[in-house]
Write an enzyme that holds these catalytic residues in place. Structure first.
Site, PDB file in Angstrom:
ATOM      1  N   PHE A   1      -5.590   6.027  -0.311  1.00  0.00           N
ATOM      2  CA  PHE A   1      -4.776   4.818  -0.182  1.00  0.00           C
ATOM      3  C   PHE A   1      -4.887   3.978  -1.441  1.00  0.00           C
ATOM      4  CE2 PHE A   1      -5.566   5.726   4.312  1.00  0.00           C
ATOM      5  CZ  PHE A   1      -4.300   5.524   4.864  1.00  0.00           C
TER       6      PHE A   1
ATOM      7  N   TYR B   1       0.818  -1.210   0.000  1.00  0.00           N
ATOM      8  CA  TYR B   1       0.000   0.000   0.000  1.00  0.00           C
ATOM      9  C   TYR B   1       0.851   1.259   0.000  1.00  0.00           C
ATOM     10  CZ  TYR B   1       0.971   1.041   4.895  1.00  0.00           C
ATOM     11  OH  TYR B   1       1.598   1.378   6.061  1.00  0.00           O
TER      12      TYR B   1
ATOM     13  N   PHE C   1       2.581   9.833   2.755  1.00  0.00           N
ATOM     14  CA  PHE C   1       2.905   9.823   4.178  1.00  0.00           C
ATOM     15  C   PHE C   1       3.276   8.435   4.683  1.00  0.00           C
ATOM     16  CE2 PHE C   1      -1.727   9.533   3.919  1.00  0.00           C
ATOM     17  CZ  PHE C   1      -1.963   8.373   4.629  1.00  0.00           C
ATOM     18  N   ASP C   2       2.977   7.386   3.896  1.00  0.00           N
ATOM     19  CA  ASP C   2       3.297   6.035   4.346  1.00  0.00           C
ATOM     20  C   ASP C   2       3.192   5.078   3.170  1.00  0.00           C
ATOM     21  OD1 ASP C   2       3.952   3.968   6.084  1.00  0.00           O
ATOM     22  OD2 ASP C   2       1.939   3.769   6.905  1.00  0.00           O
TER      23      ASP C   2
ATOM     24  N   ILE D   1      -7.706   1.304  10.552  1.00  0.00           N
ATOM     25  CA  ILE D   1      -8.707   2.375  10.471  1.00  0.00           C
ATOM     26  C   ILE D   1      -9.975   1.847   9.802  1.00  0.00           C
ATOM     27  CG2 ILE D   1      -7.047   4.280  10.534  1.00  0.00           C
ATOM     28  CD1 ILE D   1      -7.284   4.466   7.477  1.00  0.00           C
TER      29      ILE D   1
ATOM     30  N   TYR E   1      -8.135   8.967  10.374  1.00  0.00           N
ATOM     31  CA  TYR E   1      -7.581   9.334  11.683  1.00  0.00           C
ATOM     32  C   TYR E   1      -8.329  10.480  12.357  1.00  0.00           C
ATOM     33  CZ  TYR E   1      -3.867   6.213  10.337  1.00  0.00           C
ATOM     34  OH  TYR E   1      -3.167   5.100   9.956  1.00  0.00           O
TER      35      TYR E   1
END
Length: 128
Positions: A120, A54, A64-65, A78, A104
């Protein structure tokens, strides 16, 4: 468990989708998604342990990730992932457009500002 995002968040995600001319479907729970590949076989449930690749980014494009071949219990993630990943089977790929309350929320998380819409891209490798 079914969680629905507040109307103002749904409107914000819809505006992002429309402004970007993104082809995505609206889910009744308040997120948008685009299935790029449906995958094959049984779909995971919220109780499944899954292996995914992902990447997550903000609406400004900042990543961010990201991770590859990582295992998660869906019920530990989440809400947007708990509801979005079961839309595909192993081998499938989905893009989720999540309002803050399904991600979040008002909680700042590392490089994610509070009340952020998150995008995502998720490849479902396997159900473990």
């Amino acid at each position: 468990m079914t969680t629905k995002a507040p109307d103002e968040e749904i409107k914000a995600v819809k505006q992002f989708i429309e402004t970007g001319r993104i082809k995505a479907k609206a889910d009744s729970r308040g997120f948008y998604y685009a299935i790029q590949s449906a995958g094959v076989g049984a779909k995971p449930t919220v109780c499944s342990n899954v292996t995914v690749n992902y990447s997550g980014r903000l609406t400004n494009g900042k990543v961010f990730d990201s991770a590859e071949d990582i295992r998660f219990d869906l019920n530990q993630l989440i809400v947007g992932w708990q509801e979005g990943i079961p839309l595909i089977a192993p081998g499938g790929k989905i893009v989720l457009y999540l309002p803050p309350s399904l991600a979040y929320g008002a909680q700042e998380q590392n490089d994610i500002p509070a009340n952020s819409i998150l995008v995502f891209e998720i490849d479902l490798i396997d159900i473990n």
